[in-house]
Scaffold this motif. Sequence first.
Motif, mmCIF file in Angstrom:
data_model
loop_
_atom_site.group_PDB
_atom_site.id
_atom_site.type_symbol
_atom_site.label_atom_id
_atom_site.label_comp_id
_atom_site.label_asym_id
_atom_site.label_seq_id
_atom_site.Cartn_x
_atom_site.Cartn_y
_atom_site.Cartn_z
ATOM 1 N N ASN A 15 67.974 41.039 -26.131
ATOM 2 C CA ASN A 15 68.160 41.052 -24.680
ATOM 3 C C ASN A 15 67.889 39.655 -24.131
ATOM 4 O OD1 ASN A 15 68.746 43.887 -24.144
ATOM 5 N ND2 ASN A 15 66.715 44.209 -25.039
ATOM 6 N N LYS A 73 73.325 38.939 -13.684
ATOM 7 C CA LYS A 73 74.507 39.524 -14.319
ATOM 8 C C LYS A 73 75.610 38.471 -14.366
ATOM 9 C CE LYS A 73 73.411 44.082 -14.391
ATOM 10 N NZ LYS A 73 73.589 45.008 -15.472
ATOM 11 N N GLU A 91 74.321 41.844 -18.705
ATOM 12 C CA GLU A 91 72.987 41.292 -18.492
ATOM 13 C C GLU A 91 72.986 39.833 -18.934
ATOM 14 O OE1 GLU A 91 69.535 43.436 -20.008
ATOM 15 O OE2 GLU A 91 70.859 45.170 -20.278
#
Length: 188
Positions: free
Chosen positions: A78, A106, A111
């Motif tokens: 992530n 974003k 993401e």
Amino acid sequence: MPSKWIAAGVALFFCLPSAEAQLTGENLIVSPPAGFMVGYSDTNNFVSLTEWIPSTETVQNWSEMVTVQIFSRRADLNPVPFLKTLQGQWLAACPGSTPASVMAGKVNGYEAATMLLRCPRLAATSRPETTMFRAIKGKGSLYLVQRAIRSAGTPDEVERMKRYLGEVSVCEAGSPDHPCPALKPMPR
């Protein structure tokens, strides 16, 4: 050299030569800065790495560099935690650096996170280095683009880095949630 490069999966390729050709799957959209060339490129263990440098410089002696990394098959990565880990490594490698904010957001529905780090004196070069990072999480890959300069980074230089990384995007062909840009044929 064409003005756009598109990275799909782990392969980098030039803009499509004809209007009939279409993007497929998920793609990283990134352009080398004007006057830059590929200084190094390799793929190993599902990680693709390409370094662009000014055409008059080398990967051993550069003033600016853009690095593109694609971590394929890494849906577990992530952007924010990835950049925080990278920041920890940077701080350990460069005494005198200070922690920076990791800005989450974003990019085309994906993401993403951005971070700016400064090293007052990199041990390997005895010069300062300023690097801005943009990480984007795709469906199954993490895309990391960084633009570095071997200087303390003036406000104008940092703004140029920010504008450059602001153009970096990921798209998925045929997806209304992550649309790809219309591609123009390359001039002949």
